[in-house]
Design an enzyme around this catalytic site. Structure first.
Site, PDB file in Angstrom:
ATOM      1  N   ASP A 157      75.343  13.352  -3.417  1.00  0.00           N
ATOM      2  CA  ASP A 157      74.229  12.975  -3.078  1.00  0.00           C
ATOM      3  C   ASP A 157      73.233  12.621  -3.765  1.00  0.00           C
ATOM      4  O   ASP A 157      72.321  12.470  -5.097  1.00  0.00           O
ATOM      5  CB  ASP A 157      73.750  15.176  -3.607  1.00  0.00           C
ATOM      6  CG  ASP A 157      72.426  15.855  -3.480  1.00  0.00           C
ATOM      7  OD1 ASP A 157      71.625  15.096  -2.298  1.00  0.00           O
ATOM      8  OD2 ASP A 157      72.298  16.449  -3.739  1.00  0.00           O
ATOM      9  N   CYS A 180      74.460  18.845   5.517  1.00  0.00           N
ATOM     10  CA  CYS A 180      74.290  18.418   3.975  1.00  0.00           C
ATOM     11  C   CYS A 180      73.975  20.064   3.326  1.00  0.00           C
ATOM     12  O   CYS A 180      73.688  20.646   4.124  1.00  0.00           O
ATOM     13  CB  CYS A 180      73.548  17.419   3.728  1.00  0.00           C
ATOM     14  SG  CYS A 180      71.866  16.990   4.279  1.00  0.00           S
ATOM     15  N   CYS A 227      67.949  14.598   3.138  1.00  0.00           N
ATOM     16  CA  CYS A 227      68.305  13.184   3.043  1.00  0.00           C
ATOM     17  C   CYS A 227      70.074  12.718   3.685  1.00  0.00           C
ATOM     18  O   CYS A 227      69.987  12.158   4.581  1.00  0.00           O
ATOM     19  CB  CYS A 227      68.703  13.519   1.681  1.00  0.00           C
ATOM     20  SG  CYS A 227      67.917  13.922   0.091  1.00  0.00           S
ATOM     21  N   ARG A 228      71.191  13.642   3.336  1.00  0.00           N
ATOM     22  CA  ARG A 228      72.572  12.870   3.939  1.00  0.00           C
ATOM     23  C   ARG A 228      72.438  12.879   5.169  1.00  0.00           C
ATOM     24  O   ARG A 228      72.816  12.100   5.952  1.00  0.00           O
ATOM     25  CB  ARG A 228      72.963  13.573   3.082  1.00  0.00           C
ATOM     26  CG  ARG A 228      72.906  12.928   1.801  1.00  0.00           C
ATOM     27  CD  ARG A 228      74.504  13.577   0.793  1.00  0.00           C
ATOM     28  NE  ARG A 228      73.619  15.131   0.966  1.00  0.00           N
ATOM     29  CZ  ARG A 228      74.824  15.844  -0.307  1.00  0.00           C
ATOM     30  NH1 ARG A 228      75.952  15.551  -0.380  1.00  0.00           N
ATOM     31  NH2 ARG A 228      74.130  16.817  -0.190  1.00  0.00           N
ATOM     32  N   SER A 229      72.165  14.810   6.099  1.00  0.00           N
ATOM     33  CA  SER A 229      72.862  14.844   6.934  1.00  0.00           C
ATOM     34  C   SER A 229      71.440  14.365   8.045  1.00  0.00           C
ATOM     35  O   SER A 229      71.944  13.200   9.355  1.00  0.00           O
ATOM     36  CB  SER A 229      72.911  16.069   7.470  1.00  0.00           C
ATOM     37  OG  SER A 229      71.923  16.592   6.810  1.00  0.00           O
ATOM     38  N   ASN A 252      69.352  19.536   4.382  1.00  0.00           N
ATOM     39  CA  ASN A 252      68.796  18.731   5.811  1.00  0.00           C
ATOM     40  C   ASN A 252      68.016  17.862   5.755  1.00  0.00           C
ATOM     41  O   ASN A 252      66.610  17.592   6.894  1.00  0.00           O
ATOM     42  CB  ASN A 252      68.751  20.010   7.044  1.00  0.00           C
ATOM     43  CG  ASN A 252      68.942  19.084   8.040  1.00  0.00           C
ATOM     44  OD1 ASN A 252      68.194  19.653   8.639  1.00  0.00           O
ATOM     45  ND2 ASN A 252      69.306  18.197   8.187  1.00  0.00           N
TER      46      ASN A 252
HETATM   47  P1  4NP Z   1      70.992  16.795   1.212  1.00  0.00           P
HETATM   48  O1  4NP Z   1      70.222  16.244  -0.447  1.00  0.00           O
HETATM   49  O2  4NP Z   1      71.543  17.736   0.835  1.00  0.00           O
HETATM   50  O3  4NP Z   1      71.308  15.623   1.056  1.00  0.00           O
HETATM   51  O4  4NP Z   1      69.331  17.275   2.144  1.00  0.00           O
HETATM   52  C1  4NP Z   1      69.301  17.322  -0.492  1.00  0.00           C
HETATM   53  C2  4NP Z   1      67.956  18.425  -0.640  1.00  0.00           C
HETATM   54  C3  4NP Z   1      67.253  18.795  -1.602  1.00  0.00           C
HETATM   55  C4  4NP Z   1      68.332  19.835  -2.415  1.00  0.00           C
HETATM   56  C5  4NP Z   1      69.315  18.447  -2.671  1.00  0.00           C
HETATM   57  C6  4NP Z   1      69.544  17.828  -2.190  1.00  0.00           C
HETATM   58  N1  4NP Z   1      66.978  20.552  -2.995  1.00  0.00           N
HETATM   59  O5  4NP Z   1      67.854  20.985  -4.414  1.00  0.00           O
HETATM   60  O6  4NP Z   1      65.980  20.426  -2.928  1.00  0.00           O
END
Ligand code: 4NP
Length: 149
Positions: A118, A8, A13-15, A11
């Protein structure tokens, strides 16, 4: 040994949720020793951080424990993993830029017809979890049917 990476943006949340869900599904079917599963971000912004607390809590609500430290995917990782399952199509683009198009056939969207939304922005971690779980179940069934696992 088959190697699957989930990817993602950050790294956190989703992945890592997908990594934990897929490992849980493998465990339920007694297949854990047949697959190496890991997760990565396309960004290094969260590198070194643990799973985001709400993502971890959502996994725990569904009986899944997880531990992961965020890291950015590298060209070396791309050479190692058989499947690189991205949460959004734009992550595929970022990875292919990094590898100059090499390993393009390994990089696939986890959800075939849309991005996994997201939860960082929607705050709906349950919705992302449900999408991830459904897609991980389909992926596992597909790999078993194809004789890859
Ligand atoms: P992820 O979520 O890509 O699913 O891990 C996010 C984590 C942090 C951010 C955006 C999405 N951020 O903008 O910090």
């Amino acid at each position: 040994m088959l190697k699957i990476a989930f990817v993602c943006l950050g790294n956190i949340c989703r992945s890592p949720m997908a990594e934990a869900v897929f490992k849980h599904l493998l465990d339920e079917r007694g297949l854990s020793d047949r697959v190496i599963v890991d997760s990565f971000g396309v960004s290094d912004e969260e590198e070194g951080n643990g799973i985001y607390p709400l993502a971890l809590k959502t996994l725990e609500n569904h009986g899944i424990t997880a531990k992961h430290t965020a890291k950015k995917i590298t060209a070396t990782d791309m050479a190692e993993f058989d499947y690189v399952m991205v949460m959004e199509l734009r992550h595929r683009g970022t990875i292919l830029c990094m590898t100059r198009g090499e390993y393009a056939d390994r990089v696939k969207p986890l959800c075939k017809d849309r991005d996994i939304v997201d939860p960082w922005y929607t705050r709906d971690f349950e919705k992302s979890y449900a999408d991830i779980k459904a897609c991980c179940m389909s992926l596992l069934d597909e790999l078993i049917t194809q004789g890859k696992i």
